[in-house]
Design a protein around this motif. Structure first.
Motif: not given
Length: 209
Positions: A91-95, A121-137
């Motif tokens: 799989p190739v990660v495109t974005s 105070k404020a509580g914050v979390i972050f997420r990431w999604r690696a995308l390929t030509a076939d969708g999320e990896l």
């Protein structure tokens, strides 16, 4: 008429000499003592003999020479079939897409906008999604490095093998108002691709009177 001995003797001599006297030698007498006419008939017989043509026809069969190759006495050598299975494509990660969301503290007051509580105070979390030509990896075959920077020299680092995932800490507890930036770099499986995603969010002070 008187027939004397002389005439009789002449006739006798004629018959003895082979003369033909039908009347004197005892043959039939024609009527009125007319001597018979001697008629010789000639019959021409034409015999048509067909020409004999002897024709001999000899049929000589054509001679056909066929070159017949001698059968091979060598058994064919079987060539083993080699089947090469194609390796699965890497799989190739495109974005990379980065998301933020509210955690236990603070209030969500807009897209990527968080207000601190009365405790400041404020509580914050972050997420990431690696995308390929076939969708999320979703495999854990990547190398992920995330860095959060903000006001006052704030820095938070996070590392993961999840191509798509969330920060390992429970939350970012932020009390300084301002704009923060999340930068996530994802190196794809086997190091064949790299993509970077960013997201900014803002912390607001408590607006409660």
């Amino acid at each position: 008429m008187h027939r004397g001995p002389f005439r009789t003797g002449v006739l006798a001599l004629g018959c003895a000499a082979g003369l033909t006297a039908l009347t004197a030698c005892g043959g039939a007498s024609p009527a009125a003592d007319t001597p018979p006419s001697t008629v010789t008939s000639y019959v021409t017989v034409t015999e048509t003999v067909p020409a004999t043509t002897t024709s001999r026809t000899t049929s000589v069969p054509a001679t056909t020479t066929t070159n017949t190759a001698a059968p091979s006495t060598t058994s064919p050598v079987a060539t083993p079939s080699t089947t090469t299975s194609a390796a699965p494509a890497v799989p190739v990660v495109t974005s990379v897409t980065v998301l933020t969301e509210r955690s236990g503290l603070g209030h969500l007051i807009g897209p990527d906008m968080y207000e601190a509580t009365s405790w400041g105070k404020a509580g914050v979390i972050f997420r990431w999604r690696a995308l390929t030509a076939d969708g999320e990896l979703w495999k854990e075959t990547c190398q992920v490095v995330s860095t959060v920077t903000g006001p006052g020299g704030y820095v938070h680092n996070d590392r993961s093998a999840a191509c798509s995932g969330r920060m390992r800490a429970n939350e970012l507890v932020l009390g300084t108002p301002g704009v923060y930036t999340v930068t996530t770099e994802v190196v794809g499986p086997e190091g064949l691709s790299t993509a970077v995603g960013t997201k900014t969010f803002e912390i607001f002070p408590d607006s409660t009177p």
